[in-house]
Write a protein that holds these residues in place. Sequence first.
Motif, PDB file in Angstrom:
ATOM      1  N   VAL A 139       0.811  -0.924  -0.025  1.00  0.00           N
ATOM      2  CA  VAL A 139       0.058  -0.084   0.254  1.00  0.00           C
ATOM      3  C   VAL A 139       0.607   1.142   0.015  1.00  0.00           C
ATOM      4  N   LEU A 140       0.212   2.068  -0.072  1.00  0.00           N
ATOM      5  CA  LEU A 140       0.706   3.922  -0.702  1.00  0.00           C
ATOM      6  C   LEU A 140      -0.354   4.786   0.621  1.00  0.00           C
ATOM      7  N   LEU A 141       0.618   5.195   1.633  1.00  0.00           N
ATOM      8  CA  LEU A 141      -0.543   5.865   2.420  1.00  0.00           C
ATOM      9  C   LEU A 141      -0.209   7.684   1.976  1.00  0.00           C
ATOM     10  N   THR A 142      -0.852   8.283   2.400  1.00  0.00           N
ATOM     11  CA  THR A 142      -0.740   9.351   2.280  1.00  0.00           C
ATOM     12  C   THR A 142      -1.693  10.352   3.345  1.00  0.00           C
ATOM     13  N   SER A 143      -1.282  11.755   3.716  1.00  0.00           N
ATOM     14  CA  SER A 143      -2.084  12.430   4.674  1.00  0.00           C
ATOM     15  C   SER A 143      -1.818  13.597   4.776  1.00  0.00           C
ATOM     16  N   ASP A 144      -2.006  14.283   5.381  1.00  0.00           N
ATOM     17  CA  ASP A 144      -1.360  15.824   6.271  1.00  0.00           C
ATOM     18  C   ASP A 144      -0.606  15.411   6.780  1.00  0.00           C
ATOM     19  N   ARG A 145      -0.430  14.774   7.597  1.00  0.00           N
ATOM     20  CA  ARG A 145       0.468  14.786   8.678  1.00  0.00           C
ATOM     21  C   ARG A 145       0.787  13.621   9.473  1.00  0.00           C
ATOM     22  N   ALA A 146       1.655  13.146  10.558  1.00  0.00           N
ATOM     23  CA  ALA A 146       2.208  12.505  10.791  1.00  0.00           C
ATOM     24  C   ALA A 146       2.228  12.103  12.220  1.00  0.00           C
ATOM     25  N   ALA A 169      -1.475   8.662  11.736  1.00  0.00           N
ATOM     26  CA  ALA A 169      -1.333   9.526   9.913  1.00  0.00           C
ATOM     27  C   ALA A 169      -2.894   9.761   9.952  1.00  0.00           C
ATOM     28  N   SER A 170      -3.412  11.580   9.934  1.00  0.00           N
ATOM     29  CA  SER A 170      -4.263  11.842  10.341  1.00  0.00           C
ATOM     30  C   SER A 170      -4.283  12.905   8.727  1.00  0.00           C
ATOM     31  N   GLY A 171      -5.726  13.299   8.141  1.00  0.00           N
ATOM     32  CA  GLY A 171      -5.483  14.392   8.044  1.00  0.00           C
ATOM     33  C   GLY A 171      -5.601  14.472   6.127  1.00  0.00           C
ATOM     34  N   ASN A 172      -6.958  13.954   5.433  1.00  0.00           N
ATOM     35  CA  ASN A 172      -7.130  13.923   3.968  1.00  0.00           C
ATOM     36  C   ASN A 172      -6.832  12.725   3.835  1.00  0.00           C
ATOM     37  N   LEU A 173      -6.523  11.808   4.953  1.00  0.00           N
ATOM     38  CA  LEU A 173      -5.810  10.092   4.464  1.00  0.00           C
ATOM     39  C   LEU A 173      -6.579   9.095   3.162  1.00  0.00           C
ATOM     40  N   VAL A 174      -5.337   9.085   2.337  1.00  0.00           N
ATOM     41  CA  VAL A 174      -5.963   8.547   1.523  1.00  0.00           C
ATOM     42  C   VAL A 174      -5.118   6.692   1.504  1.00  0.00           C
ATOM     43  N   ILE A 175      -5.783   5.951   1.168  1.00  0.00           N
ATOM     44  CA  ILE A 175      -4.517   3.955   0.976  1.00  0.00           C
ATOM     45  C   ILE A 175      -4.889   4.030  -0.691  1.00  0.00           C
ATOM     46  N   THR A 176      -3.560   4.003  -0.745  1.00  0.00           N
ATOM     47  CA  THR A 176      -3.726   2.975  -2.604  1.00  0.00           C
ATOM     48  C   THR A 176      -3.479   2.048  -2.187  1.00  0.00           C
ATOM     49  N   VAL A 177      -4.116   1.392  -2.708  1.00  0.00           N
ATOM     50  CA  VAL A 177      -3.399  -0.236  -3.019  1.00  0.00           C
ATOM     51  C   VAL A 177      -2.558  -0.244  -3.957  1.00  0.00           C
ATOM     52  N   GLN A 178      -1.141  -1.443  -4.055  1.00  0.00           N
ATOM     53  CA  GLN A 178      -0.116  -1.371  -4.761  1.00  0.00           C
ATOM     54  C   GLN A 178      -1.265  -2.597  -6.426  1.00  0.00           C
ATOM     55  N   PRO A 179      -0.985  -2.665  -7.081  1.00  0.00           N
ATOM     56  CA  PRO A 179      -1.744  -3.461  -8.002  1.00  0.00           C
ATOM     57  C   PRO A 179      -1.263  -5.062  -8.413  1.00  0.00           C
ATOM     58  N   THR A 180      -0.612  -4.741  -6.904  1.00  0.00           N
ATOM     59  CA  THR A 180      -0.293  -6.862  -6.497  1.00  0.00           C
ATOM     60  C   THR A 180      -1.085  -7.527  -5.640  1.00  0.00           C
ATOM     61  N   ALA A 181      -1.502  -6.330  -5.149  1.00  0.00           N
ATOM     62  CA  ALA A 181      -2.153  -5.946  -4.326  1.00  0.00           C
ATOM     63  C   ALA A 181      -4.063  -6.534  -3.948  1.00  0.00           C
ATOM     64  N   VAL A 182      -4.539  -5.818  -4.899  1.00  0.00           N
ATOM     65  CA  VAL A 182      -5.551  -5.138  -5.650  1.00  0.00           C
ATOM     66  C   VAL A 182      -6.791  -6.849  -4.965  1.00  0.00           C
ATOM     67  N   LYS A 183      -6.149  -7.582  -5.763  1.00  0.00           N
ATOM     68  CA  LYS A 183      -7.047  -8.960  -5.384  1.00  0.00           C
ATOM     69  C   LYS A 183      -7.202  -9.251  -4.080  1.00  0.00           C
ATOM     70  N   THR A 184      -6.155  -9.133  -3.342  1.00  0.00           N
ATOM     71  CA  THR A 184      -6.570  -9.438  -1.838  1.00  0.00           C
ATOM     72  C   THR A 184      -7.164  -9.219  -0.505  1.00  0.00           C
ATOM     73  N   TYR A 185      -7.062  -7.688  -1.117  1.00  0.00           N
ATOM     74  CA  TYR A 185      -7.868  -6.811   0.009  1.00  0.00           C
ATOM     75  C   TYR A 185      -9.101  -6.407  -1.385  1.00  0.00           C
ATOM     76  N   GLY A 186      -9.307  -6.507  -1.994  1.00  0.00           N
ATOM     77  CA  GLY A 186     -10.791  -6.441  -2.602  1.00  0.00           C
ATOM     78  C   GLY A 186     -11.049  -4.679  -2.942  1.00  0.00           C
ATOM     79  N   PHE A 187     -10.417  -4.198  -3.148  1.00  0.00           N
ATOM     80  CA  PHE A 187     -10.296  -2.122  -3.835  1.00  0.00           C
ATOM     81  C   PHE A 187      -9.155  -2.179  -3.762  1.00  0.00           C
ATOM     82  N   GLU A 188      -8.967  -0.676  -4.213  1.00  0.00           N
ATOM     83  CA  GLU A 188      -8.255  -0.353  -4.982  1.00  0.00           C
ATOM     84  C   GLU A 188      -7.843   0.980  -3.923  1.00  0.00           C
ATOM     85  N   LYS A 189      -9.089   1.839  -3.553  1.00  0.00           N
ATOM     86  CA  LYS A 189      -8.544   2.996  -2.866  1.00  0.00           C
ATOM     87  C   LYS A 189      -9.023   3.043  -1.199  1.00  0.00           C
ATOM     88  N   ALA A 190      -8.446   3.826  -0.494  1.00  0.00           N
ATOM     89  CA  ALA A 190      -9.989   3.865   0.229  1.00  0.00           C
ATOM     90  C   ALA A 190      -9.761   5.386   1.423  1.00  0.00           C
TER      91      ALA A 190
END
Length: 235
Positions: A139-146, A169-190
């Motif tokens: 995964v790639l996690l992004t946010s305003d601060r941590a 991590a907090s503030g406008n948090l986005v999780i992007t699932v790496q292409p190889t892990a999408v099948k396992t987690y069942g979603f692409e972004k959170a």
Amino acid sequence: MRTPRIRLLLGLTLAAVAGPRSLPAAVEISATGISLPFFDATGKLTHRLVAKDGTKQGSVQVLRAVEVRYFSTEDPNVVVQTLTTDEAVWDDRKGTLTGRGRMAVSTADNQLTGDGFDFALATSLLHIHRQFTMKNPEVLLTSDRATVEVVVERAGENLKLSDVKRCEASGNLVITVQPTAVKTYGFEKAFSEKAVYDGATRTIFFPEPTRTQGKDVNATLQTMTLRLGAANESR
């Protein structure tokens, strides 16, 4: 007989105009190849602050090409974590390292980056002020601060130095699932406002409502927990 009195008054007047004597300025010292070791209660080397060069005035040092290196508890010659930044200020009295620019924390499991930070080396508490990212093969996690707790072995703790201890991590948090892990987690972004990463269990907990987005399914969850490593186990 009035002459001494006139001279005395003149002397007091000149002293008042001149004002009190200023304190001497602190001497500025420049140095290269800076290295500052840190030890635990038993005298074992735990981490080291190094810099290519810097200047010192009083208790404050402006450092360039900075690294904080954390060593293996089994072998003090093996570096298991590093914090790097181009420039930082080390306050010897407060035991803090602060910087306005880009910084990175590298471990065996994750790469953490951000802009602006303050780091208390005594407590291993790192505040990343802006544009935080945490990246690993899943995964790639992004946010305003941590806020990050960097692992340092202490008595009574059964922890390894392969990763940070905890990251919130907090503030406008986005999780992007790496292409190889999408099948396992069942979603692409959170999308959420907060996430807590536990380095010991390698889990990411979302304590607030989280919206997931995928090719086939979109959902809103009150809480969610991701266990990293599941993608590798399912292959």
